[in-house]
Enzyme design. Structure first.
Site, PDB file in Angstrom:
ATOM      1  N   HIS A 246       0.843  -1.189   0.000  1.00 53.84           N
ATOM      2  CA  HIS A 246       0.000   0.000   0.000  1.00 53.84           C
ATOM      3  C   HIS A 246       0.880   1.240   0.000  1.00 53.84           C
ATOM      4  O   HIS A 246       1.957   1.244   0.603  1.00 53.84           O
ATOM      5  CB  HIS A 246      -0.939   0.003   1.218  1.00 53.84           C
ATOM      6  CG  HIS A 246      -2.044   1.014   1.105  1.00 53.84           C
ATOM      7  ND1 HIS A 246      -1.884   2.322   1.490  1.00 53.84           N
ATOM      8  CD2 HIS A 246      -3.318   0.896   0.647  1.00 53.84           C
ATOM      9  CE1 HIS A 246      -3.016   2.974   1.268  1.00 53.84           C
ATOM     10  NE2 HIS A 246      -3.896   2.149   0.759  1.00 53.84           N
ATOM     11  N   GLU A 301      -7.698  -4.707  -0.700  1.00 55.89           N
ATOM     12  CA  GLU A 301      -8.177  -5.351  -1.918  1.00 55.89           C
ATOM     13  C   GLU A 301      -8.313  -6.871  -1.769  1.00 55.89           C
ATOM     14  O   GLU A 301      -9.191  -7.481  -2.376  1.00 55.89           O
ATOM     15  CB  GLU A 301      -7.225  -5.036  -3.071  1.00 55.89           C
ATOM     16  CG  GLU A 301      -7.140  -3.570  -3.414  1.00 55.89           C
ATOM     17  CD  GLU A 301      -5.815  -3.217  -4.070  1.00 55.89           C
ATOM     18  OE1 GLU A 301      -5.017  -4.142  -4.320  1.00 55.89           O
ATOM     19  OE2 GLU A 301      -5.587  -2.024  -4.326  1.00 55.89           O
TER      20      GLU A 301
END
Length: 359
Positions: A246, A301
């Protein structure tokens, strides 16, 4: 100057704070742990928008106001629009959203909040050769979204799981789509224009378009025993492992655990979850071995893909469901930007050739 605006502060906000070092997300003064699984979509919308729209409905009136907006969108847009069904779900949802008259009123905001809930099931059904299903005003936004998708009223566990997802992704600092929405809002183009900018940015595979490939990865791996060799081969080819790493978090994304908990509460296919956990552990181990200088942990995700799959959404529609949750944040940031009254206009540094001086 910072390429990609890394670490550049572009706004003061009361909406959310992302602590990448501690792995903590705060939305409107509450930690994600306080909100996920305990807050409905309707409550979250009021929490985020109530302070920016003086005529926002009272808490007990929000469900009816959203239900009325869903019904209006179905009757005036879904049943009358002619759609090029060769386009994907995100493009179709964006096109339908563009048919909402632009403005900055609470009525416009309510329609934009309702739009992905109505348009996503409708375009999925139309692309499958089925008739769209009208909204049910007696249901919550989450429950009605699932009802319009499948034609059956979901159980409380399914509605609660979708609510958890929508709250988890409601806002996340100045991510690409939120910043795009704020830029457009700063021009006073209108809330519809701001949300359309958000959808367009969210569509990108480096942002909201990422969860779909997680399903493709799980399907290709197939079994826990195949996880490590498949992942190593993917990295050998130079592929990116979707669902890991991320831009902000240097530890595990807190949203991943919130969604994993929602999957367990849902009681979804345990075999699928076992496979996902095996893939997750193998991926984390391999990434630590191969990239010891980088922190690449599980992000939102990965378990988004599993949860939305369990709720019946196809991978090509995952970004549309993401938009259903994130529209709350886009609208709140747009109204916050409008309240500040400043047009977003950064500077650039010219590095191209200079014209020759006249002889």
């Amino acid at each position: 100057m910072s390429n990609g605006l890394e670490n550049i502060v572009a706004a003061h906000t009361v909406l959310s704070d992302v602590d990448g070092a501690a792995g903590r997300l705060i939305i409107c003064g509450h930690s994600l742990d306080e909100l996920a699984g305990r807050t409905s979509f309707e409550q979250m919308a009021g929490r985020m928008l109530g302070g920016f729209l003086p005529d926002w409905p009272a808490p007990d009136a929000v469900p009816a106001a959203l239900a009325a907006a869903r019904r209006d969108l179905f009757e005036t847009i879904v049943q009358t629009a002619s759609l090029p069904l060769r386009l994907g779900p995100v493009e179709l949802v964006r096109a339908l959203t563009a048919l909402i008259p632009d403005g900055e009123s609470v009525e416009t905001a309510l329609k934009l909040l309702a739009a992905p809930a109505v348009f996503t099931p409708a375009v999925l059904r139309l692309r499958a050769g089925l008739e769209p299903i009208a909204p049910d005003a007696t249901l919550s936004q989450a429950a009605d979204t699932l009802h319009m998708l499948t034609g059956t009223t979901p159980g409380p566990q399914q509605a609660a799981a979708l609510d958890t997802y929508l709250i988890t992704v409601a806002d996340h600092g100045l991510n690409a789509s939120t910043f795009a929405a704020r830029v457009v809002a700063s021009t006073r183009a209108g809330l519809v224009s701001a949300v359309l900018a958000g959808i367009s940015a969210l569509k990108g595979p480096l942002h909201g378009g990422a969860p779909g490939p997680v399903i493709e990865m799980l399907d290709a791996i197939g079994s826990a025993q195949n996880a490590r060799p498949w992942l190593e081969a993917a990295l050998d080819r130079g592929d990116r492992l979707m669902g890991f790493g991320h831009r902000i978090y240097r530890v595990r994304d807190p949203r991943a655990d919130a969604l994993k908990g929602a999957i367990r509460e849902l009681g979804a296919d345990t075999g699928r979850l076992v496979l996902a956990e095996a893939v997750e552990q193998a991926a984390l181990a391999i990434l630590r071995e191969r990239k010891p200088d980088r922190t690449l942990e599980t992000n939102v995700e990965f378990y988004t893909a599993l949860l939305l799959e369990a709720l019946g959404f196809p991978p090509e529609a995952f970004t549309c469901v993401f938009a259903l949750g994130r529209t709350t944040g886009w609208l709140a940031h747009a109204r916050e930007q409008i309240a500040g009254g400043k047009l977003v206009r950064p500077q650039s540094v010219y590095v191209g050739p200079r014209p020759q001086a006249a002889a």
